[in-house]
Design an enzyme around this catalytic site. Structure first.
Site, PDB file in Angstrom:
ATOM      1  N   HIS A   7       0.819  -1.218   0.000  1.00 16.14           N
ATOM      2  CA  HIS A   7       0.000   0.000   0.000  1.00 16.14           C
ATOM      3  C   HIS A   7       0.852   1.267   0.000  1.00 16.14           C
ATOM      4  O   HIS A   7       0.356   2.340  -0.337  1.00 16.14           O
ATOM      5  CB  HIS A   7      -1.022  -0.005   1.143  1.00 16.14           C
ATOM      6  CG  HIS A   7      -0.440   0.163   2.493  1.00 16.14           C
ATOM      7  ND1 HIS A   7       0.027  -0.885   3.236  1.00 16.14           N
ATOM      8  CD2 HIS A   7      -0.235   1.269   3.234  1.00 16.14           C
ATOM      9  CE1 HIS A   7       0.487  -0.426   4.379  1.00 16.14           C
ATOM     10  NE2 HIS A   7       0.343   0.870   4.407  1.00 16.14           N
ATOM     11  N   HIS A  36       7.992  -2.446   2.070  1.00 14.32           N
ATOM     12  CA  HIS A  36       7.742  -1.001   1.949  1.00 14.32           C
ATOM     13  C   HIS A  36       9.022  -0.188   1.706  1.00 14.32           C
ATOM     14  O   HIS A  36       9.087   0.621   0.784  1.00 14.32           O
ATOM     15  CB  HIS A  36       7.064  -0.463   3.210  1.00 14.32           C
ATOM     16  CG  HIS A  36       5.803  -1.171   3.576  1.00 14.32           C
ATOM     17  ND1 HIS A  36       4.857  -1.525   2.644  1.00 14.32           N
ATOM     18  CD2 HIS A  36       5.316  -1.583   4.770  1.00 14.32           C
ATOM     19  CE1 HIS A  36       3.838  -2.131   3.253  1.00 14.32           C
ATOM     20  NE2 HIS A  36       4.100  -2.184   4.534  1.00 14.32           N
ATOM     21  N   LYS A  54       9.251   0.404  15.847  1.00 18.41           N
ATOM     22  CA  LYS A  54       8.019   0.634  16.605  1.00 18.41           C
ATOM     23  C   LYS A  54       8.353   1.321  17.925  1.00 18.41           C
ATOM     24  O   LYS A  54       9.490   1.260  18.390  1.00 18.41           O
ATOM     25  CB  LYS A  54       7.343  -0.705  16.894  1.00 18.41           C
ATOM     26  CG  LYS A  54       6.840  -1.378  15.628  1.00 18.41           C
ATOM     27  CD  LYS A  54       5.958  -2.551  15.924  1.00 18.41           C
ATOM     28  CE  LYS A  54       5.295  -3.057  14.651  1.00 18.41           C
ATOM     29  NZ  LYS A  54       4.303  -2.147  14.095  1.00 18.41           N
ATOM     30  N   GLU A  94       7.174   4.359  13.745  1.00 18.93           N
ATOM     31  CA  GLU A  94       5.837   4.255  14.336  1.00 18.93           C
ATOM     32  C   GLU A  94       5.933   4.521  15.824  1.00 18.93           C
ATOM     33  O   GLU A  94       6.952   4.214  16.448  1.00 18.93           O
ATOM     34  CB  GLU A  94       5.275   2.851  14.119  1.00 18.93           C
ATOM     35  CG  GLU A  94       5.085   2.471  12.671  1.00 18.93           C
ATOM     36  CD  GLU A  94       4.626   1.018  12.545  1.00 18.93           C
ATOM     37  OE1 GLU A  94       3.422   0.796  12.404  1.00 18.93           O
ATOM     38  OE2 GLU A  94       5.480   0.125  12.613  1.00 18.93           O
ATOM     39  N   LYS A 137       0.420   5.525  -2.209  1.00 19.50           N
ATOM     40  CA  LYS A 137       0.396   6.850  -1.595  1.00 19.50           C
ATOM     41  C   LYS A 137       0.653   7.930  -2.649  1.00 19.50           C
ATOM     42  O   LYS A 137       1.476   7.756  -3.543  1.00 19.50           O
ATOM     43  CB  LYS A 137       1.441   6.947  -0.473  1.00 19.50           C
ATOM     44  CG  LYS A 137       1.032   6.145   0.758  1.00 19.50           C
ATOM     45  CD  LYS A 137       2.086   6.240   1.841  1.00 19.50           C
ATOM     46  CE  LYS A 137       1.696   5.438   3.057  1.00 19.50           C
ATOM     47  NZ  LYS A 137       0.612   6.043   3.828  1.00 19.50           N
TER      48      LYS A 137
END
Ligand code: NAD
Length: 483
Positions: free
Chosen positions: A178, A240, A331, A216, A182
């Site tokens: 995904h 990604h 993360k 993140e 973008k």
């Protein structure tokens, strides 16, 4: 500006896993937004197919709730929910058995685009392809969409590709990443190949280094079990970050068509050097007074899986020899931020020796939380005090630059699903690309597994382990701040 939304062709979209988290959070809210934007044709049919025993009415209620929660519709769009739900149907199906397949067959129409979205565990992909074939539901114009993770290593990715290839041609397979959907990622290509300004400078002669950061603030959440078998390398870098690296580093394709673009991306992956152990840093966030750490979150006190990774990659070709690409993802970091920064070299000679500090042009492309680009340029600090230099950003936030028009910018899933219906594979990964990415990743993973490396602990809310800072300090560089 005039709206350029053109409805797509009529379609049947079957979402296997149509009651799952991804379908409820992303796929159906995305389709709803395209409906509100006027892009969905009257003869569009969306069929949720999953194990649950629902009828159409209960499925529509489930999806209405998901739309309200995840699409957060405005009052105007809220009024459109009923209209959207009329496009939905549900089939209770067993991917591995016979239940539901005839019901699905009876819903499908012959005169529309047919797409099957496999929003289920990858272990079901092969079986689903087999069932679709045996019930005669696949023709040359059918498409199949598959979700990440696409394999956990080269061998499993090859097996998945082979299982799909039995019943689908490569031009029918849409592997979703995904990030490629973008707006900014496509803008990266527009900036590179639509302007004269950047491309002549886009090489190791002018670019000092490139940083790609996907940070993140959240931990592994409820995905602990899965994440412990995956880690940041498999979950983020192999797909990604690799895709972003390809778009930055690739040669200009001769045209903007799926295979021309993907051929160039593949060449980049194949030109990546192996990463030396000292150029790779792995980390795990540790507990503090208020938050649990990685080991507790995955429920495995001896886990050696990384929640953070940073590495230095080199691309061995004429354009990029000598320019490092620093990649990091993690993360529980200080801020949620995804950014690509192209850091240009210093001027060869400074005629302003007393101007204060070193100054560099940086083109930074932000993917989240807000999509946009900035170009840092060096100018004279206004006012008296002699020739003092300062870096100021030329800012291009899409929301500001495009005003109301930017509200129409589809999110990544919306755009990608519409591309599936349009039959445009440019923003999807080809099978050989995915395999090449695993071929580069596998030895890095087996290297740290063989050495028994333990990830370094880092504080929640920090920028990752100190070693990650050292990775750049050693090269007299520094990471851009995660903010
Ligand atoms: P989920 O567990 O929430 O949902 C699984 C769905 O599959 C359910 O609808 C279930 O009924 C259906 N299902 C399971 N076994 C079935 C069977 N034998 N026959 C028919 N239907 C069956 O999973 P999810 O989070 O929606 O993820 C789906 C896929 O998407 C996975 O491959 C996941 O890795 C991937 N993915 C998910 C996310 C996310 O944010 N949730 C993000 C990226 C990728």
């Amino acid at each position: 500006m005039v709206s350029r939304i053109i409805p797509v062709e009529p379609f049947d979209l079957v979402i296997f896993g149509g009651t799952g988290d991804l379908a409820r959070r992303k796929i159906l809210p995305g389709l709803f937004r395209r409906f509100c934007a006027g892009q969905m044709p009257d003869r569009a049919q969306i069929i949720g197919a999953a194990r649950g025993e629902l009828d159409d009415a209960r499925y529509r209620t489930l999806i209405a709730e998901a739309i309200i929660e995840f699409a957060k519709p405005s009052a105007e769009d809220h009024a459109q929910i009923e209209g959207f739900l009329k496009h939905l149907a549900f089939v209770s199906i067993d991917a591995k058995g016979t239940r539901g397949w005839e019901a699905l067959e009876s819903l499908l129409r012959d005169d529309v685009v047919r797409a099957f979205y496999f929003s289920v565990a990858p272990a079901l992909f092969g079986g689903l392809a087999e069932q679709l074939h045996s019930y005669g539901l696949v023709d040359n114009n059918s498409r199949v969409v598959v979700e990440k993770p696409f394999g956990r290593d080269l061998a499993s990715a090859k097996a998945l590709n082979a299982a799909l290839a039995v019943h689908f041609n490569e031009d029918q397979v849409y592997r979703i990443d995904h990030y490629l959907g973008k707006e900014t990622v496509q803008n990266l290509m527009a900036v590179r190949f639509g302007n004269m300004l950047f491309e002549p400078l886009w090489n190791s002669q002018y670019v000092d280094h490139i940083q790609i950061t996907v940070a993140e603030t959240v931990g592994v959440g409820g995905r602990g079990g899965y994440y412990d078998t995956s880690g940041a390398m498999r979950d983020m870098v192999q797909n990604h970050l690799m895709q972003l690296l390809c778009l930055i580093a690739m040669e200009p394709p001769a045209k903007f068509d799926p295979d021309a673009v993907r051929d160039e991306k593949l060449k980049v992956i194949r030109a990546l050097d192996p990463v030396a152990p000292q150029d790779l840093v792995r980390g795990q966030y540790r507990a503090n007074e208020t938050q649990s750490g990685f080991l507790e979150d995955v429920g495995n006190p001896t886990s050696k899986t990384e929640s953070f990774i940073a590495l230095k990659a080199h691309i061995s070709n004429w354009r990029w020899a000598g320019t490092p690409f620093y990649l990091r993802s993690g993360k529980c970091l200080r801020a949620r931020s995804s950014e690509i920064a192209i850091v240009f070299k210093d001027t060869p000679h400074s005629i302003f020796p007393d101007a204060g500090g070193t100054h560099r042009n940086v083109l930074s492309i932000q993917l989240q939380p807000n999509e946009g680009m900035t170009l840092d340029v060096t100018i004279k600090e206004p006012g008296p005090g002699g020739m003092r230099l300062v870096d100021v950003p030329l800012d291009m936030s899409f929301a500001e630059a495009l005003g109301a028009e930017s509200a129409d910018v589809p999110d990544a899933y919306e755009r990608l699903i519409m591309d599936v219906i349009r039959g445009n594979q440019t923003l999807f990964m080809r099978g050989d690309e995915v395999e090449a990415a695993w071929a580069w990743t596998d030895p890095l993973i087996s290297g740290w597994e063989t050495r028994g490396d333990r990830p370094a602990p880092y504080d929640i809310g920090s920028s990752g382990p100190d070693d990650a800072m050292m990775l750049l300090h050693r090269d007299s560089r520094r990471w851009r701040e995660v903010r």
